[in-house]
Scaffold this motif. Sequence first.
Motif, mmCIF file in Angstrom:
data_model
loop_
_atom_site.group_PDB
_atom_site.id
_atom_site.type_symbol
_atom_site.label_atom_id
_atom_site.label_comp_id
_atom_site.label_asym_id
_atom_site.label_seq_id
_atom_site.Cartn_x
_atom_site.Cartn_y
_atom_site.Cartn_z
ATOM 1 N N ASP A 1 0.867 -1.178 0.000
ATOM 2 C CA ASP A 1 0.000 0.000 0.000
ATOM 3 C C ASP A 1 0.905 1.230 0.000
ATOM 4 N N ALA A 2 0.959 1.916 -1.133
ATOM 5 C CA ALA A 2 1.869 3.057 -1.299
ATOM 6 C C ALA A 2 1.193 4.391 -1.065
ATOM 7 N N GLY A 3 0.034 4.380 -0.397
ATOM 8 C CA GLY A 3 -0.584 5.634 0.007
ATOM 9 C C GLY A 3 -1.620 6.175 -0.960
ATOM 10 N N PRO A 4 -1.868 7.481 -0.906
ATOM 11 C CA PRO A 4 -2.948 8.091 -1.687
ATOM 12 C C PRO A 4 -2.649 8.117 -3.180
ATOM 13 N N LEU A 5 -3.671 8.416 -3.946
ATOM 14 C CA LEU A 5 -3.533 8.433 -5.401
ATOM 15 C C LEU A 5 -2.538 9.493 -5.857
ATOM 16 N N ALA A 6 -2.335 10.515 -5.063
ATOM 17 C CA ALA A 6 -1.355 11.547 -5.413
ATOM 18 C C ALA A 6 0.039 10.969 -5.596
ATOM 19 N N ASN A 7 0.331 9.851 -4.931
ATOM 20 C CA ASN A 7 1.647 9.229 -5.047
ATOM 21 C C ASN A 7 1.841 8.486 -6.365
ATOM 22 N N ALA A 8 0.794 8.365 -7.147
ATOM 23 C CA ALA A 8 0.925 7.723 -8.462
ATOM 24 C C ALA A 8 1.879 8.492 -9.364
ATOM 25 N N VAL A 9 2.066 9.785 -9.106
ATOM 26 C CA VAL A 9 3.040 10.570 -9.867
ATOM 27 C C VAL A 9 4.418 9.931 -9.772
ATOM 28 N N ALA A 10 4.804 9.554 -8.566
ATOM 29 C CA ALA A 10 6.119 8.949 -8.376
ATOM 30 C C ALA A 10 6.213 7.593 -9.047
ATOM 31 N N ILE A 11 5.146 6.813 -8.977
ATOM 32 C CA ILE A 11 5.158 5.483 -9.578
ATOM 33 C C ILE A 11 5.255 5.588 -11.097
ATOM 34 N N GLU A 12 4.460 6.458 -11.693
ATOM 35 C CA GLU A 12 4.483 6.601 -13.144
ATOM 36 C C GLU A 12 5.823 7.147 -13.625
ATOM 37 N N THR A 13 6.401 8.086 -12.859
ATOM 38 C CA THR A 13 7.688 8.653 -13.245
ATOM 39 C C THR A 13 8.805 7.620 -13.145
ATOM 40 N N LEU A 14 8.773 6.800 -12.110
ATOM 41 C CA LEU A 14 9.797 5.776 -11.938
ATOM 42 C C LEU A 14 9.783 4.756 -13.077
ATOM 43 N N THR A 15 8.631 4.580 -13.703
ATOM 44 C CA THR A 15 8.554 3.670 -14.842
ATOM 45 C C THR A 15 9.526 4.083 -15.937
ATOM 46 N N ALA A 16 9.687 5.379 -16.140
ATOM 47 C CA ALA A 16 10.623 5.865 -17.165
ATOM 48 C C ALA A 16 12.052 5.432 -16.855
ATOM 49 N N VAL A 17 12.418 5.431 -15.576
ATOM 50 C CA VAL A 17 13.752 4.988 -15.178
ATOM 51 C C VAL A 17 13.928 3.515 -15.493
ATOM 52 N N LEU A 18 12.929 2.712 -15.150
ATOM 53 C CA LEU A 18 13.019 1.271 -15.392
ATOM 54 C C LEU A 18 13.099 0.952 -16.877
ATOM 55 N N VAL A 19 12.278 1.618 -17.684
ATOM 56 C CA VAL A 19 12.306 1.365 -19.120
ATOM 57 C C VAL A 19 13.650 1.773 -19.712
ATOM 58 N N THR A 20 14.191 2.892 -19.265
ATOM 59 C CA THR A 20 15.511 3.325 -19.724
ATOM 60 C C THR A 20 16.562 2.253 -19.423
ATOM 61 N N LEU A 21 16.562 1.741 -18.201
ATOM 62 C CA LEU A 21 17.523 0.704 -17.820
ATOM 63 C C LEU A 21 17.319 -0.579 -18.615
ATOM 64 N N ASN A 22 16.070 -0.968 -18.787
ATOM 65 C CA ASN A 22 15.784 -2.227 -19.481
ATOM 66 C C ASN A 22 16.187 -2.171 -20.948
ATOM 67 N N VAL A 23 15.949 -1.034 -21.595
ATOM 68 C CA VAL A 23 16.335 -0.887 -23.000
ATOM 69 C C VAL A 23 17.851 -0.819 -23.130
ATOM 70 N N ARG A 24 18.468 -0.012 -22.276
ATOM 71 C CA ARG A 24 19.915 0.178 -22.366
ATOM 72 C C ARG A 24 20.677 -1.113 -22.078
ATOM 73 N N GLU A 25 20.224 -1.871 -21.085
ATOM 74 C CA GLU A 25 20.949 -3.051 -20.647
ATOM 75 C C GLU A 25 20.323 -4.362 -21.122
ATOM 76 N N ARG A 26 19.257 -4.241 -21.929
ATOM 77 C CA ARG A 26 18.555 -5.423 -22.417
ATOM 78 C C ARG A 26 18.196 -6.344 -21.251
ATOM 79 N N ALA A 27 17.580 -5.734 -20.261
ATOM 80 C CA ALA A 27 17.263 -6.422 -19.020
ATOM 81 C C ALA A 27 15.755 -6.400 -18.780
ATOM 82 N N ALA A 28 15.362 -6.843 -17.603
ATOM 83 C CA ALA A 28 13.949 -6.838 -17.218
ATOM 84 C C ALA A 28 13.841 -6.416 -15.759
#
Length: 240
Positions: free
Chosen positions: A199-226
Amino acid sequence: MEEGTTDPADDSQRAGDHDSIGIIGGTGPAGIALATRLALVGRTVVIGSRDDDRARAAASAILAEDGRSSWRLTGGTNTDAARCADVVLAVKADHTVAVAEAYRTQLDGRIVVSMASRLRRVARGFAAELPSGSSIAAAVQAVLPESRVVAALQHLPARQLGDVDSDIEADIMVCGDDAAAVAKIRATFAALTNGRIIDAGPLANAVAIETLTAVLVTLNVRERAAYSIKLVDESATTDR
């Protein structure tokens, strides 16, 4: 109303099934992967699409695998999916808010899961695009005032989610303003992973979750990882 919807008796039965989950836009990679995982653990799942023939074909393809004939999985229109007890929006990020608004009547009173993150390519990877400084999940809640919107699943790669022969170790963070809705979705998704459903708290915290997705996708593409997310509780391992 879309052509090809099920009859009212079927709609009522699904809406009354506390475990039924509809996936709007469910014929894409993320929707198919999620439908497969949820049906595997015994949930009643409806794959929705603008083209009900396409959705039925997708469901049939999943059920054609050995040992799956008893799964409670069907295909239908997005309207059929929207009438389930709980609904996941699996459409492309650019269309998530508009699609949610289009099915507002059917989604009234339901728990609606937003799993979208809008990304754009930049010089060294990907960056998040947030609508008016908020999150997609918050924008969905704004157009669905009578629904209980939660944000979840942004950090699970579709390929790993769809590989039901392999375990997922990631933690899943769930945000929402309605505590009961968050609790139900946490219970629903608990079987998807060996990790925790947090439970990561109120819906306002979805900003952080959605933004962090960009970091993960960047890493996965760059390093061919998951890469996904695994939170560590240092208090459990630190000597005091």
